[in-house]
Scaffold this motif. Structure first.
Motif, PDB file in Angstrom:
ATOM      1  N   ALA A  99      -7.565   7.601   0.471  1.00  0.00           N
ATOM      2  CA  ALA A  99      -7.562   8.653  -0.541  1.00  0.00           C
ATOM      3  C   ALA A  99      -6.449   8.470  -1.566  1.00  0.00           C
ATOM      4  CB  ALA A  99      -7.415  10.025   0.124  1.00  0.00           C
ATOM      5  N   GLY A 100      -5.708   7.381  -1.424  1.00  0.00           N
ATOM      6  CA  GLY A 100      -4.589   7.127  -2.318  1.00  0.00           C
ATOM      7  C   GLY A 100      -4.869   6.036  -3.321  1.00  0.00           C
ATOM      8  N   GLY A 101      -4.102   4.952  -3.228  1.00  0.00           N
ATOM      9  CA  GLY A 101      -4.120   3.959  -4.282  1.00  0.00           C
ATOM     10  C   GLY A 101      -5.180   2.880  -4.197  1.00  0.00           C
ATOM     11  N   THR A 102      -6.029   2.866  -3.172  1.00  0.00           N
ATOM     12  CA  THR A 102      -7.045   1.823  -3.088  1.00  0.00           C
ATOM     13  C   THR A 102      -8.217   2.145  -4.005  1.00  0.00           C
ATOM     14  OG1 THR A 102      -8.117   2.891  -1.193  1.00  0.00           O
ATOM     15  CG2 THR A 102      -6.438   1.249  -0.721  1.00  0.00           C
ATOM     16  N   ALA A 103      -8.836   1.094  -4.523  1.00  0.00           N
ATOM     17  CA  ALA A 103      -9.931   1.270  -5.483  1.00  0.00           C
ATOM     18  C   ALA A 103     -11.261   1.420  -4.760  1.00  0.00           C
ATOM     19  CB  ALA A 103      -9.993   0.082  -6.427  1.00  0.00           C
ATOM     20  N   LEU A 104     -12.113   2.277  -5.262  1.00  0.00           N
ATOM     21  CA  LEU A 104     -13.451   2.437  -4.690  1.00  0.00           C
ATOM     22  C   LEU A 104     -14.212   1.121  -4.705  1.00  0.00           C
ATOM     23  CD1 LEU A 104     -15.827   4.113  -3.633  1.00  0.00           C
ATOM     24  CD2 LEU A 104     -16.374   4.689  -6.017  1.00  0.00           C
ATOM     25  N   SER A 105     -14.095   0.369  -5.785  1.00  0.00           N
ATOM     26  CA  SER A 105     -14.822  -0.900  -5.886  1.00  0.00           C
ATOM     27  C   SER A 105     -14.402  -1.863  -4.784  1.00  0.00           C
ATOM     28  CB  SER A 105     -14.588  -1.537  -7.257  1.00  0.00           C
ATOM     29  OG  SER A 105     -13.200  -1.759  -7.484  1.00  0.00           O
ATOM     30  N   ASP A 106     -13.120  -1.870  -4.440  1.00  0.00           N
ATOM     31  CA  ASP A 106     -12.646  -2.746  -3.368  1.00  0.00           C
ATOM     32  C   ASP A 106     -13.191  -2.300  -2.015  1.00  0.00           C
ATOM     33  OD1 ASP A 106     -11.206  -4.269  -5.169  1.00  0.00           O
ATOM     34  OD2 ASP A 106      -9.320  -3.198  -4.809  1.00  0.00           O
ATOM     35  N   VAL A 138     -10.310  -4.096  17.045  1.00  0.00           N
ATOM     36  CA  VAL A 138     -10.144  -2.755  16.476  1.00  0.00           C
ATOM     37  C   VAL A 138     -11.469  -2.028  16.338  1.00  0.00           C
ATOM     38  CG1 VAL A 138      -8.052  -3.438  15.238  1.00  0.00           C
ATOM     39  CG2 VAL A 138     -10.258  -3.455  14.043  1.00  0.00           C
ATOM     40  N   ASP A 139     -12.568  -2.634  16.803  1.00  0.00           N
ATOM     41  CA  ASP A 139     -13.863  -1.953  16.717  1.00  0.00           C
ATOM     42  C   ASP A 139     -13.892  -0.672  17.544  1.00  0.00           C
ATOM     43  OD1 ASP A 139     -13.940  -2.960  19.308  1.00  0.00           O
ATOM     44  OD2 ASP A 139     -15.884  -3.924  19.094  1.00  0.00           O
ATOM     45  N   ALA A 140     -12.942  -0.528  18.466  1.00  0.00           N
ATOM     46  CA  ALA A 140     -12.922   0.640  19.349  1.00  0.00           C
ATOM     47  C   ALA A 140     -11.937   1.705  18.893  1.00  0.00           C
ATOM     48  CB  ALA A 140     -12.564   0.197  20.773  1.00  0.00           C
ATOM     49  N   ALA A 141     -11.277   1.499  17.760  1.00  0.00           N
ATOM     50  CA  ALA A 141     -10.198   2.411  17.350  1.00  0.00           C
ATOM     51  C   ALA A 141     -10.395   2.898  15.930  1.00  0.00           C
ATOM     52  CB  ALA A 141      -8.849   1.712  17.456  1.00  0.00           C
ATOM     53  N   PRO A 142     -10.025   4.156  15.654  1.00  0.00           N
ATOM     54  CA  PRO A 142      -9.957   4.596  14.258  1.00  0.00           C
ATOM     55  C   PRO A 142      -8.910   3.756  13.524  1.00  0.00           C
ATOM     56  CG  PRO A 142      -9.722   6.448  15.794  1.00  0.00           C
ATOM     57  CD  PRO A 142      -9.588   5.200  16.598  1.00  0.00           C
ATOM     58  N   GLY A 143      -9.095   3.581  12.218  1.00  0.00           N
ATOM     59  CA  GLY A 143      -8.234   2.644  11.508  1.00  0.00           C
ATOM     60  C   GLY A 143      -7.501   3.227  10.326  1.00  0.00           C
ATOM     61  N   PRO A 144      -6.481   4.047  10.538  1.00  0.00           N
ATOM     62  CA  PRO A 144      -5.723   4.532   9.383  1.00  0.00           C
ATOM     63  C   PRO A 144      -5.152   3.360   8.582  1.00  0.00           C
ATOM     64  CG  PRO A 144      -4.535   4.938  11.446  1.00  0.00           C
ATOM     65  CD  PRO A 144      -5.909   4.506  11.813  1.00  0.00           C
ATOM     66  N   TYR A 145      -5.231   3.494   7.266  1.00  0.00           N
ATOM     67  CA  TYR A 145      -4.738   2.486   6.314  1.00  0.00           C
ATOM     68  C   TYR A 145      -5.588   1.218   6.280  1.00  0.00           C
ATOM     69  CZ  TYR A 145      -0.909   5.743   6.864  1.00  0.00           C
ATOM     70  OH  TYR A 145      -0.177   6.900   6.969  1.00  0.00           O
ATOM     71  N   GLY A 194      -3.927  -7.291   1.311  1.00  0.00           N
ATOM     72  CA  GLY A 194      -2.814  -6.516   0.800  1.00  0.00           C
ATOM     73  C   GLY A 194      -2.006  -5.819   1.879  1.00  0.00           C
ATOM     74  N   GLN A 195      -1.891  -6.461   3.049  1.00  0.00           N
ATOM     75  CA  GLN A 195      -1.218  -5.841   4.181  1.00  0.00           C
ATOM     76  C   GLN A 195       0.064  -6.560   4.599  1.00  0.00           C
ATOM     77  OE1 GLN A 195      -4.886  -5.717   6.702  1.00  0.00           O
ATOM     78  NE2 GLN A 195      -4.338  -3.580   6.980  1.00  0.00           N
ATOM     79  N   LEU A 196       0.606  -7.372   3.716  1.00  0.00           N
ATOM     80  CA  LEU A 196       1.818  -8.100   4.075  1.00  0.00           C
ATOM     81  C   LEU A 196       3.019  -7.178   4.263  1.00  0.00           C
ATOM     82  CD1 LEU A 196       1.587 -11.297   1.834  1.00  0.00           C
ATOM     83  CD2 LEU A 196       1.217 -11.118   4.306  1.00  0.00           C
ATOM     84  N   ALA A 224       3.705   4.458   1.830  1.00  0.00           N
ATOM     85  CA  ALA A 224       2.571   5.357   2.043  1.00  0.00           C
ATOM     86  C   ALA A 224       3.053   6.796   1.978  1.00  0.00           C
ATOM     87  CB  ALA A 224       1.902   5.072   3.383  1.00  0.00           C
ATOM     88  N   LEU A 225       2.179   7.696   1.568  1.00  0.00           N
ATOM     89  CA  LEU A 225       2.585   9.087   1.337  1.00  0.00           C
ATOM     90  C   LEU A 225       2.991   9.795   2.607  1.00  0.00           C
ATOM     91  CD1 LEU A 225      -0.122  10.222  -1.253  1.00  0.00           C
ATOM     92  CD2 LEU A 225       2.256   9.589  -1.676  1.00  0.00           C
ATOM     93  N   ARG A 226       2.345   9.510   3.749  1.00  0.00           N
ATOM     94  CA  ARG A 226       2.634  10.201   5.012  1.00  0.00           C
ATOM     95  C   ARG A 226       2.848   9.187   6.116  1.00  0.00           C
ATOM     96  NH1 ARG A 226      -0.611  12.967   1.997  1.00  0.00           N
ATOM     97  NH2 ARG A 226      -2.325  11.576   2.457  1.00  0.00           N
TER      98      ARG A 226
END
Length: 259
Positions: free
Chosen positions: A91-98, A136-143, A189-191, A257-259
């Motif tokens: 809901a923050g800085g990532t683009a919908l197109s991405d 990670v298929d078994a976990a929710p993935g924040p960020y 973009g996760q470095l 990140a905001l939170r």
């Protein structure tokens, strides 16, 4: 039985490239698909490699790969490995197109290619398919919410295919790697996350060797890398959703990140 040949997507580097090299070492012609120029040099370095430059996040790219493969024939092995992630707040800085591009590559392209190539395998009564999911298929993935959701889809998709194809001679193997030393974190973009900077990474060559063996044996699932990969997956499945999301968020949260 037709002459064996394989198709490997996401084959310009990492696990996909290592799998393509493994097919080549076994004397199997391999079509290596990727949207990066590097795939051409990597294919040229193999004995039996062919490169197809295609952006599989687009329908045109998938159609281009299908046409190139069918100039050779119908593959006997299909490795659907190409994938991407978008790191950051949805809901923050990532683009919908991405985010939508990630869905197209991680999910739509896999469904499309499987639908195109599986029928001929079933008619022949033999085929090997490998789909790269994740622990990670078994976990929710924040960020990295779309990535985790896409991997959950792939694991469910392959499980359903296995049930449908039982007894046909066609097998579908789900590869669940953990963090692996590839270009994945830079491209997504996760470095700037603890996951990229601090968590140990498995060797893509080792993961690919394990995946190839499992695929050829027709096993349903393979956990790539160290034994800790399977342990992590099992623990995630046993952990309540909120706790699993919190734990994963600690390592996927980018600086700022905001939170």
């Amino acid at each position: 039985m037709p002459t064996p040949f394989a198709v490997v997507t996401g084959a310009s580097s990492g696990i996909g490239l290592a799998l393509a090299r493994r097919f080549d070492a076994e004397g199997v012609e391999v079509v290596m698909a990727a949207d990066e120029e590097a795939v051409e040099a990597e294919a040229a370095a193999l004995t039996c490699g062919r490169a197809v430059r295609a952006d599989l996040a687009t329908e045109e790219g998938v159609d281009h790969l299908v046409a190139a493969v069918r100039e050779i024939g119908e593959p006997t092995s299909l490795v659907l490995n190409a994938g991407t992630a978008v790191g950051g707040e949805f809901a923050g800085g990532t683009a919908l197109s991405d985010q939508l591009r990630a869905v197209d590559l991680d999910v739509r392209a896999v469904v499309h290619l499987a639908k195109v190539f599986l029928p001929a395998m079933v008619r022949r009564g033999h085929g090997r398919v490998l789909v790269t999911s994740s622990i990670v298929d078994a976990a929710p993935g924040p960020y990295q919410v779309v990535y985790n959701a896409s991997k959950a889809f792939l694991s469910n998709f392959t499980a359903g295919l296995r049930a449908e194809l039982r007894g046909t001679g066609v097998t579908v193997t789900t590869l669940r790697p953990g963090p692996t030393a590839t270009a994945f974190f830079a491209r997504s973009g996760q470095l700037d996350t603890p996951l990229a900077a601090r968590v140990p990474k498995d060797d893509p060559e080792e993961v690919a060797a394990q995946a190839y063996e499992a695929m050829m044996a027709g096993r349903p699932t393979v956990y790539g890398g160290s034994p800790l990969t399977r342990v992590a997956h099992v623990l995630t499945r046993l952990t309540p959703e909120r706790l699993a999301a919190t734990a994963l968020g600690w390592v996927t949260k980018p600086r700022g990140a905001l939170r």
